[in-house]
Scaffold this active site. Structure first.
Site, PDB file in Angstrom:
ATOM      1  N   GLU A  97      -5.664   5.715   7.876  1.00  0.00           N
ATOM      2  CA  GLU A  97      -4.688   4.975   7.772  1.00  0.00           C
ATOM      3  C   GLU A  97      -4.752   3.749   6.759  1.00  0.00           C
ATOM      4  O   GLU A  97      -4.081   3.387   5.919  1.00  0.00           O
ATOM      5  CB  GLU A  97      -3.896   4.544   9.102  1.00  0.00           C
ATOM      6  CG  GLU A  97      -3.204   5.793   9.618  1.00  0.00           C
ATOM      7  CD  GLU A  97      -3.707   6.608  10.528  1.00  0.00           C
ATOM      8  OE1 GLU A  97      -5.118   6.654  10.222  1.00  0.00           O
ATOM      9  OE2 GLU A  97      -3.388   7.587  11.130  1.00  0.00           O
TER      10      GLU A  97
ATOM     11  N   GLU B  97      -3.702  11.910  16.413  1.00  0.00           N
ATOM     12  CA  GLU B  97      -2.740  11.467  17.570  1.00  0.00           C
ATOM     13  C   GLU B  97      -2.135  12.527  18.119  1.00  0.00           C
ATOM     14  O   GLU B  97      -1.841  12.325  19.358  1.00  0.00           O
ATOM     15  CB  GLU B  97      -1.756  10.662  16.582  1.00  0.00           C
ATOM     16  CG  GLU B  97      -2.247   9.530  15.853  1.00  0.00           C
ATOM     17  CD  GLU B  97      -1.134   8.537  15.276  1.00  0.00           C
ATOM     18  OE1 GLU B  97      -0.679   9.082  14.215  1.00  0.00           O
ATOM     19  OE2 GLU B  97      -0.948   7.583  15.642  1.00  0.00           O
TER      20      GLU B  97
HETATM   21  C1  1HE Z   1      -0.365  16.432   2.246  1.00  0.00           C
HETATM   22  C2  1HE Z   1      -1.025  15.761   3.024  1.00  0.00           C
HETATM   23  C3  1HE Z   1      -0.423  15.022   4.029  1.00  0.00           C
HETATM   24  C4  1HE Z   1      -2.558  17.169   2.372  1.00  0.00           C
HETATM   25  N1  1HE Z   1       0.969  14.551   3.702  1.00  0.00           N
HETATM   26  N2  1HE Z   1       0.871  16.376   1.936  1.00  0.00           N
HETATM   27  N3  1HE Z   1      -3.300  12.101   6.125  1.00  0.00           N
HETATM   28  C5  1HE Z   1      -4.296  11.860   5.441  1.00  0.00           C
HETATM   29  O1  1HE Z   1      -4.492  10.600   4.663  1.00  0.00           O
HETATM   30  C6  1HE Z   1      -5.283  12.985   4.923  1.00  0.00           C
HETATM   31  C7  1HE Z   1      -4.688  13.489   3.512  1.00  0.00           C
HETATM   32  N4  1HE Z   1      -5.107  15.040   3.278  1.00  0.00           N
HETATM   33  C8  1HE Z   1      -6.477  14.974   2.960  1.00  0.00           C
HETATM   34  O2  1HE Z   1      -7.269  14.210   2.888  1.00  0.00           O
HETATM   35  C9  1HE Z   1      -6.956  16.661   2.642  1.00  0.00           C
HETATM   36  O3  1HE Z   1      -5.719  17.377   2.143  1.00  0.00           O
HETATM   37  C10 1HE Z   1      -7.603  17.322   3.815  1.00  0.00           C
HETATM   38  C11 1HE Z   1      -9.076  16.855   4.216  1.00  0.00           C
HETATM   39  C12 1HE Z   1      -6.690  17.084   5.068  1.00  0.00           C
HETATM   40  C13 1HE Z   1      -7.664  18.880   3.383  1.00  0.00           C
HETATM   41  O4  1HE Z   1      -8.352  18.868   2.053  1.00  0.00           O
HETATM   42  P1  1HE Z   1      -8.097  20.199   1.261  1.00  0.00           P
HETATM   43  O5  1HE Z   1      -8.819  20.124   0.219  1.00  0.00           O
HETATM   44  O6  1HE Z   1      -8.373  21.429   2.128  1.00  0.00           O
HETATM   45  O7  1HE Z   1      -6.767  20.311   0.914  1.00  0.00           O
HETATM   46  P2  1HE Z   1      -5.673  19.509  -0.123  1.00  0.00           P
HETATM   47  O8  1HE Z   1      -6.081  20.241  -1.577  1.00  0.00           O
HETATM   48  O9  1HE Z   1      -6.174  18.088  -0.327  1.00  0.00           O
HETATM   49  O10 1HE Z   1      -4.357  19.655   0.120  1.00  0.00           O
HETATM   50  C14 1HE Z   1      -3.707  20.806   0.024  1.00  0.00           C
HETATM   51  C15 1HE Z   1      -2.247  20.357  -0.209  1.00  0.00           C
HETATM   52  O11 1HE Z   1      -1.786  19.778   0.990  1.00  0.00           O
HETATM   53  C16 1HE Z   1      -1.892  19.268  -1.197  1.00  0.00           C
HETATM   54  O12 1HE Z   1      -0.739  19.724  -1.912  1.00  0.00           O
HETATM   55  P3  1HE Z   1      -0.487  20.258  -3.280  1.00  0.00           P
HETATM   56  O13 1HE Z   1       0.943  20.317  -3.293  1.00  0.00           O
HETATM   57  O14 1HE Z   1      -1.284  19.553  -4.256  1.00  0.00           O
HETATM   58  O15 1HE Z   1      -1.138  21.597  -2.964  1.00  0.00           O
HETATM   59  C17 1HE Z   1      -1.792  17.876  -0.686  1.00  0.00           C
HETATM   60  O16 1HE Z   1      -1.243  16.881  -1.409  1.00  0.00           O
HETATM   61  C18 1HE Z   1      -1.213  18.240   0.555  1.00  0.00           C
HETATM   62  N5  1HE Z   1      -1.444  17.483   1.921  1.00  0.00           N
HETATM   63  N6  1HE Z   1      -2.672  16.245   3.416  1.00  0.00           N
HETATM   64  C19 1HE Z   1       1.373  15.485   2.661  1.00  0.00           C
HETATM   65  N7  1HE Z   1      -1.014  14.296   5.007  1.00  0.00           N
HETATM   66  C20 1HE Z   1       2.894   8.679  12.654  1.00  0.00           C
HETATM   67  S1  1HE Z   1       1.843   7.980  11.798  1.00  0.00           S
HETATM   68  C21 1HE Z   1       0.188   8.758  11.157  1.00  0.00           C
HETATM   69  C22 1HE Z   1      -0.312   8.265   9.864  1.00  0.00           C
HETATM   70  C23 1HE Z   1      -1.178   9.120   9.500  1.00  0.00           C
HETATM   71  O17 1HE Z   1      -1.119  10.508   9.566  1.00  0.00           O
HETATM   72  S2  1HE Z   1      -2.158   8.538   8.014  1.00  0.00           S
HETATM   73  C24 1HE Z   1      -3.119  10.029   7.635  1.00  0.00           C
HETATM   74  C25 1HE Z   1      -2.552  10.915   6.560  1.00  0.00           C
END
Ligand code: 1HE
Length: 257
Positions: free
Chosen positions: A129, A109
């Site tokens: 989402e 976005e």
């Molecule tokens: C997060 C977030 C997040 C990672 N909010 N903490 N977005 C998503 O559904 C995407 C979610 N994220 C992922 O699928 C993956 O993190 C990625 C593919 C982007 C990257 O993978 P990777 O292996 O490089 O990283 P990771 O190990 O998954 O994440 C590292 C840390 O970032 C981990 O935290 P930690 O405390 O365990 O180290 C994750 O929890 C954290 N993290 N993404 C919070 N999004 C205005 S409306 C918009 C609506 C949306 O955007 S919905 C989509 C949300």
């Protein structure tokens, strides 16, 4: 700043998303910092590039923060994203995005709110989402849907499909695909080129084009005439037109030459 970096390459501002440990996930405070930076670079730069530090451009909404919100707080949060991203989309200067790794959810976005997108070959695009039980809230239903079309966006949201940079380019989500690690340099090069345009032309391009798309064809053509005349009669336009006529500036390049 806690969530962003700001650097300058001559007249181009480089704004870096800088929360790499959380994959540049966007919290409320992050949005406010972005808002301040948009104001700042609108005064200090002629074009801007947004890019991500770490392995990904942006993982979208900070899900940890979102989970704690009441429904009405969620509405205000979404409306604030709209407000802030609109200040890039219809602001003072053109914005370019350099994309790599995840460009997902709110990250897509954000990327859809700028004017030109460059992706490297590591970039992937998704709208997860549906899988998270939520809906897009940062403008994708308008901006991303307009870029790629309703059928593709519906497919992405229903199936959780993730697409690569070449597919994103063929879907019009990005305009350039470059080798791994080369997106930032390419985006800066394009932004520097745009910075050489007349400021009033850039302002008209980014502010008039999206609005004219929302008008009827007849209204759009009418408005176009006024903007064309307003820009063409500016002193800067006269100077630039005369520079071409007196052969002081280069011709349009022929890509076939
Ligand atoms: C997060 C977030 C997040 C990672 N909010 N903490 N977005 C998503 O559904 C995407 C979610 N994220 C992922 O699928 C993956 O993190 C990625 C593919 C982007 C990257 O993978 P990777 O292996 O490089 O990283 P990771 O190990 O998954 O994440 C590292 C840390 O970032 C981990 O935290 P930690 O405390 O365990 O180290 C994750 O929890 C954290 N993290 N993404 C919070 N999004 C205005 S409306 C918009 C609506 C949306 O955007 S919905 C989509 C949300």
């Amino acid at each position: 700043m806690d969530y962003l970096t700001l650097d300058y390459r001559d007249e181009v501002a480089l704004v870096g998303l800088n929360r790499p440990k959380k994959r540049n996930a966007i919290s409320d405070a992050f949005v406010e910092e972005l808002n301040d930076v948009i104001t700042e670079v609108g005064k200090t730069a002629k074009a801007a590039v947004i890019h991500g530090h770490g392995p990904h451009f942006c993982a979208g909404l900070d899900l940890a923060e979102h989970v704690k919100k009441t429904p009405f707080e969620g509405v205000h949060g979404s409306r604030r994203w709209h407000e802030v991203f609109s200040r890039m989309e219809k602001g003072r200067i053109p914005w370019f995005a350099a994309l790599h790794g995840a460009v997902v959810g709110g990250g897509l976005e954000l990327a859809s709110s700028v004017h030109v997108r460059v992706a490297d070959r590591t970039a992937f695009f998704a709208l997860p989402e549906g899988q998270r039980g939520i809906f897009v809230g940062g403008g994708a239903s308008v901006r991303s849907a307009r870029l790629m079309g309703l059928a593709r966006m519906t497919d992405m949201m229903l199936t959780g499909r993730s697409v690569d940079a070449d597919t994103a380019e063929s879907w019009n989500l990005v305009q350039y695909v470059v080798d791994e690690g080369a997106a930032l340099e390419k985006a800066v090069e394009l932004a520097a080129q745009a910075a050489t345009n007349a400021e009033i032309s850039n302002y008209a391009i980014i502010n008039a084009l999206p609005r004219i798309q929302d008008m009827s064809a007849d209204d759009g053509l009418f408005v176009e005439s006024f903007i064309a005349s307003f820009t063409a009669t500016s002193p800067e336009a006269e100077e630039r037109l005369n520079a071409f006529l007196s052969k002081k500036v280069g011709k349009v390049t022929n890509p076939n030459a």
